[in-house]
Design an enzyme around this catalytic site. Sequence first.
Site, mmCIF file in Angstrom:
data_model
loop_
_atom_site.group_PDB
_atom_site.id
_atom_site.type_symbol
_atom_site.label_atom_id
_atom_site.label_comp_id
_atom_site.label_asym_id
_atom_site.label_seq_id
_atom_site.Cartn_x
_atom_site.Cartn_y
_atom_site.Cartn_z
ATOM 1 N N ASP A 142 0.880 -1.159 0.000
ATOM 2 C CA ASP A 142 0.000 0.000 0.000
ATOM 3 C C ASP A 142 0.925 1.218 0.000
ATOM 4 O O ASP A 142 2.105 1.123 0.359
ATOM 5 C CB ASP A 142 -0.951 0.008 1.201
ATOM 6 C CG ASP A 142 -2.122 0.967 0.978
ATOM 7 O OD1 ASP A 142 -2.029 1.811 0.053
ATOM 8 O OD2 ASP A 142 -3.119 0.887 1.707
HETATM 9 C C1 BGC Z 1 -4.864 3.447 0.014
HETATM 10 C C2 BGC Z 1 -4.917 2.447 -1.138
HETATM 11 C C3 BGC Z 1 -4.678 3.182 -2.428
HETATM 12 C C4 BGC Z 1 -3.350 3.902 -2.349
HETATM 13 C C5 BGC Z 1 -2.998 4.686 -3.601
HETATM 14 C C6 BGC Z 1 -3.618 4.282 -0.008
HETATM 15 O O1 BGC Z 1 -3.694 5.312 0.927
HETATM 16 O O2 BGC Z 1 -4.940 2.727 1.230
HETATM 17 O O3 BGC Z 1 -6.150 1.796 -1.162
HETATM 18 O O4 BGC Z 1 -4.715 2.282 -3.500
HETATM 19 O O5 BGC Z 1 -3.391 4.832 -1.274
HETATM 20 O O6 BGC Z 1 -3.809 5.788 -3.727
#
Ligand code: BGC
Length: 757
Positions: free
Chosen positions: A247
């Site tokens: 993530d």
């Molecule tokens: C989120 C993810 C997301 C990523 C990119 C993170 O803060 O938890 O779900 O895909 O950011 O935007």
Amino acid sequence: MAGAGTEAGAHGQDRGVTATTPPDPTTLPLEIKARLLSGQDFWSTPPVEEAGLPSVVLTDGPHGVRRQQGDFDRIGLLESVPATCFPPAVAVGSSWDPEVAERIGAAVGVEARAIGVPVVLGPGVNIKRSPLCGRNFEYYAEDPLLAGVLGAAHVRGQQREGVGASVKHFAANNQETQRMQVSADVDERTLREIYLPAFERVVTDARPATVMCAYNKVNGVYASQHRWLLTEVLREEWGFRGAVVSDWGAVDDRVAALEAGLDLQMPSDHGAGNQVVVDAVRAGRLDEAVVDRSVRRVAALAELVREPTDGFDVDAHHALARELAAACAVLLKNDGDTLPLTPGQPVAVIGEFARTPRFQGGGSSHVNATRVDDALTALAGLAPTFAPGFTLDGSGDAAALRDEAVAAARDADVAVVFAGLAEGDESEGFDRSTIDLPAAQVQLIRAVAAAAHRTVVVLSAGSVVSLEGWHDDVDAVLAGFLLGQAGGSALADLLTGAVDPSGRLAETIPLRLQDTPSYLTFPGEQGHVRYGEGVMVGYRHYETAEVPVRYPFGHGLSYTTFQTADLQVRTTGDAGATVTLTVTNTGDRPGRHVVQVYVATTAGPVRRPARELRAFGKVSLGAGESTSLAFALDRRAFAHWDVREHDWVVAPGEYTVQIGASAADVLDERTVTLAGDDVVPELTMESSVAEWFEHPVAGRQLLAGFLAAMPDGAAEMHEGMLQMIGSMPMRRFTADFGSAVPAAELDRLMAAARAAR
Ligand code: BGC
């Protein structure tokens, strides 16, 4: 550059046949390989010209593409390229229809191809542990089967269009509070039965290109460096072959993460982590083979890179968003057939959400919609009067707004109140602290209901809101959750009866927040959230502990009626069954019905939920039409995760297969007996005396010898005696009664038990 590498990758058989075959990326210098394992910026991997690898763009989804081309952010505040905002997962969960999920996945894939995105991040299949989780709108259900089937369908649809998916957030990411640090402390059985199966199904059924690890820790270890999760479970047990992506910003210790099985760190950390990897290899602290392993997996993503297609059909996708949204909303209540509205009926439309729809959640999944339908415009054919009733930010004179709405309601035959939560009330990044609607809206609903002939409430919110304080005052309730950019017209289709409501709740609506199973432990304290309710999540808790709810999981009405008949359950082998039944549309209009198959049992050594969803299917039936359905229940439908065996076990015993109108309403049931698994438990000196005596291999022999050594008359007493000494570990028992069970005999029996396993 992107094109060349891409085309070769896209047609795998072309690779290696030309004179310009790019070198195997693992033969590149270590610095270049390390570079490939993290983002070059916020949204893409670096191109590696030496290996013919193009940059791979990964952007958010999953209910629409969020491609940022200029400035970027991870919380959806900045602009992105316009794309269709399809119904978010909270709505898709309520559709109970894999076809809805698959068609959304496919449409997102088509748009991603047009926008030049080879990997769209999603779907999220985390379980709704608490209605307070700020990201519940991005998740499907409180039940792992429902979440897994829908997630797998989405991935299948999207990947069929050649666009990679990233099932997320692996694992046990069920809250936003302290999401980057908190340790989700979850026991093994609960992980296996509740929090992992949706991921397992997506990985094994749909083979996503990537899996995104969660931010949080799981039992004290960051998910980004959790070897058991990322390698033992994901790859060795489930056979995952793709790349594990972090993530955004989830990596804590880069070397530990690589060793555990995390391949790609996102986004760029400006080279810091790459240097750490290079240094670790040079210092002999990290095996270069570990780097090569991840290099191969990340390099394989290049095969998804293609030249963008020629755009997508914006109108057709909007129409699709409307059709699918209408399959998701849940009709909770419809006293006196208040709905559908009839042409010519005087209608008052009340509530700002009718004019300014709430249709998606805040944060990284936020889509720049190509257009937005509002229900007020969509209901124009009914020539309704309109009063906003409240403001979204709570500003203005609440009493005056309410009085205006009441006056409109009084003059109409039906008042339709559009209530719900504003975008600021719920989002990625924080959890809610209440499930209540804003007080001004509750007062408005009550005032309107007191004045109106009949009142309908339409709810827009990313998760469950309480219906208490007004539910009994109104005639009908339609839960729209968040329906995407065409939600306004889809709601109009349902209210007017152009479409039959066919959604069913994917999460329970409780009477009180205090009744929710995680109430005492959500969102945790001092860095830990203890999943103390174990497997008793959602309806599993309410049904087992007999806690009354406002509306149970699986509940939802239609404008027609259905009947279930001819239920038959036949066992297949020792641990399976087939279920057949007939469903008839007994009403006078077409409709769609969800068949819900639950299994209830008390078999086995663990406390089982009262019932668990084990299969489901959605059918379309014309008025008076019947259809037969068959479901195959495999061994997992009956198994529990056995912490002693570290495996799924089907305990011998009785299993009741139930057809439910919801988790709380069993329409029909049949009980079958399953032979189950022949488990020979391990025996050690720490096993209890009862476990020794009950052991299928050693028990009888031990008991015979034991009773022979007892004084006369003791044989008759052995039942009572067993109760007294049954819980003693054998080691301590022998310390007290050594002569009754010679050590050599115990050794022999332990060996026999082991041999029989
Ligand atoms: C989120 C993810 C997301 C990523 C990119 C993170 O803060 O938890 O779900 O895909 O950011 O935007």
